[in-house]
Design a protein around this motif. Structure first.
Motif, PDB file in Angstrom:
ATOM      1  N   SER A 102       3.679  -2.769   8.903  1.00 36.75           N
ATOM      2  CA  SER A 102       4.575  -2.933   7.755  1.00 36.75           C
ATOM      3  C   SER A 102       5.916  -3.537   8.146  1.00 36.75           C
ATOM      4  O   SER A 102       6.492  -4.324   7.391  1.00 36.75           O
ATOM      5  CB  SER A 102       4.794  -1.577   7.071  1.00 36.75           C
ATOM      6  N   ARG A 124      -1.087  -6.109   6.209  1.00 39.77           N
ATOM      7  CA  ARG A 124      -1.693  -4.786   6.385  1.00 39.77           C
ATOM      8  C   ARG A 124      -0.612  -3.715   6.279  1.00 39.77           C
ATOM      9  O   ARG A 124       0.433  -3.822   6.923  1.00 39.77           O
ATOM     10  CB  ARG A 124      -2.388  -4.695   7.745  1.00 39.77           C
ATOM     11  N   VAL A 125      -0.868  -2.695   5.473  1.00 36.06           N
ATOM     12  CA  VAL A 125       0.047  -1.562   5.366  1.00 36.06           C
ATOM     13  C   VAL A 125      -0.674  -0.320   5.875  1.00 36.06           C
ATOM     14  O   VAL A 125      -1.865  -0.132   5.612  1.00 36.06           O
ATOM     15  CB  VAL A 125       0.553  -1.358   3.923  1.00 36.06           C
ATOM     16  N   ALA A 153      -4.835  -1.945   2.845  1.00 37.33           N
ATOM     17  CA  ALA A 153      -4.409  -0.576   3.111  1.00 37.33           C
ATOM     18  C   ALA A 153      -5.533   0.145   3.836  1.00 37.33           C
ATOM     19  O   ALA A 153      -6.710  -0.029   3.502  1.00 37.33           O
ATOM     20  CB  ALA A 153      -4.071   0.143   1.802  1.00 37.33           C
ATOM     21  N   LEU A 158      -3.622   5.332   0.175  1.00 42.75           N
ATOM     22  CA  LEU A 158      -2.494   4.455   0.463  1.00 42.75           C
ATOM     23  C   LEU A 158      -2.524   3.221  -0.429  1.00 42.75           C
ATOM     24  O   LEU A 158      -1.476   2.753  -0.892  1.00 42.75           O
ATOM     25  CB  LEU A 158      -2.505   4.046   1.938  1.00 42.75           C
ATOM     26  N   ALA A 159      -3.704   2.683  -0.695  1.00 43.22           N
ATOM     27  CA  ALA A 159      -3.812   1.530  -1.600  1.00 43.22           C
ATOM     28  C   ALA A 159      -3.262   1.885  -2.977  1.00 43.22           C
ATOM     29  O   ALA A 159      -2.477   1.124  -3.560  1.00 43.22           O
ATOM     30  CB  ALA A 159      -5.269   1.072  -1.704  1.00 43.22           C
ATOM     31  N   PHE A 162       0.549   2.392  -2.745  1.00 44.24           N
ATOM     32  CA  PHE A 162       1.256   1.124  -2.611  1.00 44.24           C
ATOM     33  C   PHE A 162       1.439   0.468  -3.974  1.00 44.24           C
ATOM     34  O   PHE A 162       2.534   0.003  -4.313  1.00 44.24           O
ATOM     35  CB  PHE A 162       0.468   0.210  -1.666  1.00 44.24           C
ATOM     36  N   HIS A 175      -8.700  -1.634   0.019  1.00 49.00           N
ATOM     37  CA  HIS A 175      -8.886  -0.567   1.009  1.00 49.00           C
ATOM     38  C   HIS A 175      -9.898  -1.048   2.041  1.00 49.00           C
ATOM     39  O   HIS A 175     -11.084  -1.216   1.728  1.00 49.00           O
ATOM     40  CB  HIS A 175      -9.386   0.710   0.322  1.00 49.00           C
ATOM     41  N   GLY A 285      -0.873   7.174   7.025  1.00 44.36           N
ATOM     42  CA  GLY A 285      -1.572   6.092   6.347  1.00 44.36           C
ATOM     43  C   GLY A 285      -3.062   6.369   6.447  1.00 44.36           C
ATOM     44  O   GLY A 285      -3.767   6.585   5.464  1.00 44.36           O
TER      45      GLY A 285
END
Length: 385
Positions: A102, A124-125, A153, A158-159, A162, A175, A285
């Protein structure tokens, strides 16, 4: 779902951008992809801010490095990174750039936009956006992320988080789980530990000694765990809270029951010899250390933090989940595992099977390859069904 990708006339050039290739979640994922991507379809490359590589790389992986100047203020470092990325993208544009962390997503997106090159960008997170992309960074993110071909994600939660944080449900957020090289994890676990482990039952934790991980809660829980079981806690990792945690260990009377083992290049031999893995984070994450512990057949107790643990642990079957900050609930779960060894072994066996099916390369690598291919060819459909 498409099982195989059409082979291009020449492999697609994919550059993975990460600060350095040392031990860490994003770095482990990067190393796994660089090693395992199908070379008929992809020619992977690596871009670094610092020339530090602690993983073995295949000889065909081209490496670029900024070697950013020391002592610069954060804004100056960011400007320097954007300029460097823009220059090499203009000189030798690849097909796809994947920013793996991130911290580097926004400089990467800004550099690609200003380079005016037809380069597909995947961001990508891997951590809570409310912690990573807040304040001015949130404004910058909402300007830059729409130019990404897609955002990956590493957990479904997390997706969703976000999208909610950025109030942009239309963004292509996918995802795609972290790829886990099970053969590598088991091979490295077979090595001998670098120090002698106690004979008592071992509880292990792994991660940076930082506030996010809430080791203070872990130690409070472990005081009760140890008094009932005689277990010994080994914490793998280093970080800014080391001195404070040493003082807390002494204050709680746990000096002979807790080992701050420091950073280990290969933590797997120690994790594999544990009876239980603990994670007490306030946010994540999709924690790789928890994934790897479960892959090694170690039952786990984790906080049900946003995001990831509840997608890794099957509560009651491969471990237990507890509320964030609840030392008593964490201790309760740990005691259920440690006081019933047969049940703990059954949990570990179930964990190994679950992780292999959900996160092994046979499942996750095709999802990554489809995403890369779709990014390069302009498709924005989801790689997963």
């Amino acid at each position: 779902m498409q099982d195989t990708l059409p082979e291009p006339n020449t492999p697609l050039r994919v550059v993975f951008f990460v600060g350095r290739l040392t031990v860490g979640g994003a770095e482990r994922v990067t190393s796994t992809l660089l090693t395992n991507l199908n070379r008929r379809n992809f020619a992977p490359e690596l871009a670094l801010v610092r020339d530090r590589i602690e993983y073995d790389l295949p000889p065909d992986v081209r490496v670029r490095c900024l070697e950013r100047e020391h002592g610069l203020w954060p804004v100056a470092k960011t400007v320097q990174t954007i300029g460097w990325l823009r220059r090499w993208l203009a000189a030798d544009p690849p097909d796809v750039v994947v920013s793996m962390f991130s911290h580097y997503n926004l400089p990467t997106g800004s550099a690609i936009a200003s380079s005016r090159q037809n380069v597909a960008w995947i961001a990508r997170v891997a951590n809570s956006p409310t912690k990573i992309e807040a304040g001015p960074h949130a404004l910058w993110a909402r300007m830059v992320y729409p130019s990404a071909r897609c955002i990956i994600a590493n957990s479904a939660g997390l997706a969703d988080g976000f999208r909610q944080h950025h109030r942009s449900p239309a963004w292509p957020v996918l995802h795609v789980p972290n790829p886990l090289d099970l053969e590598y994890v088991h091979r490295s676990a077979a090595e001998e530990p670098k120090f002698s482990l106690p004979a008592s039952p071992i509880v292990v934790a792994a991660g940076r000694l930082a506030p996010q991980k809430r080791y203070d809660v872990m130690l409070q829980a472990f005081g009760r765990i140890s008094s009932h079981t005689g277990a010994h806690l080994v914490i793998l990792g280093d970080g800014p809270q080391r001195t404070a945690l040493k003082k807390l260990i002494t204050k709680l009377g746990l000096s002979d029951r807790v080992t701050l083992a420091g950073f280990h290049n290969n933590p797997h031999p120690i994790i594999a010899r544990a009876s239980l893995f603990l994670l007490t984070s306030d946010y994540e994450g999709s924690p790789n250390a928890l994934l790897e512990a479960q892959a090694l057949g170690i039952p786990a107790v984790s906080t049900q933090c946003p995001f990831g643990p509840d997608e890794i642990i099957d509560d009651g079957t491969t471990g237990y989940l507890a509320a964030c900050g609840d030392a008593d609930a964490i201790a309760d779960g740990a005691l259920r595992v440690l006081t019933a060894p047969d049940g703990g072994r059954a949990m570990g066996s179930s964990a190994r099977e679950r992780i292999s099916a959900r996160f092994g390369l046979a499942t996750t690598l095709p999802a990554w390859e489809r995403t890369l291919h779709q990014a390069a060819t302009g498709s924005q459909s989801s790689p997963l069904t």
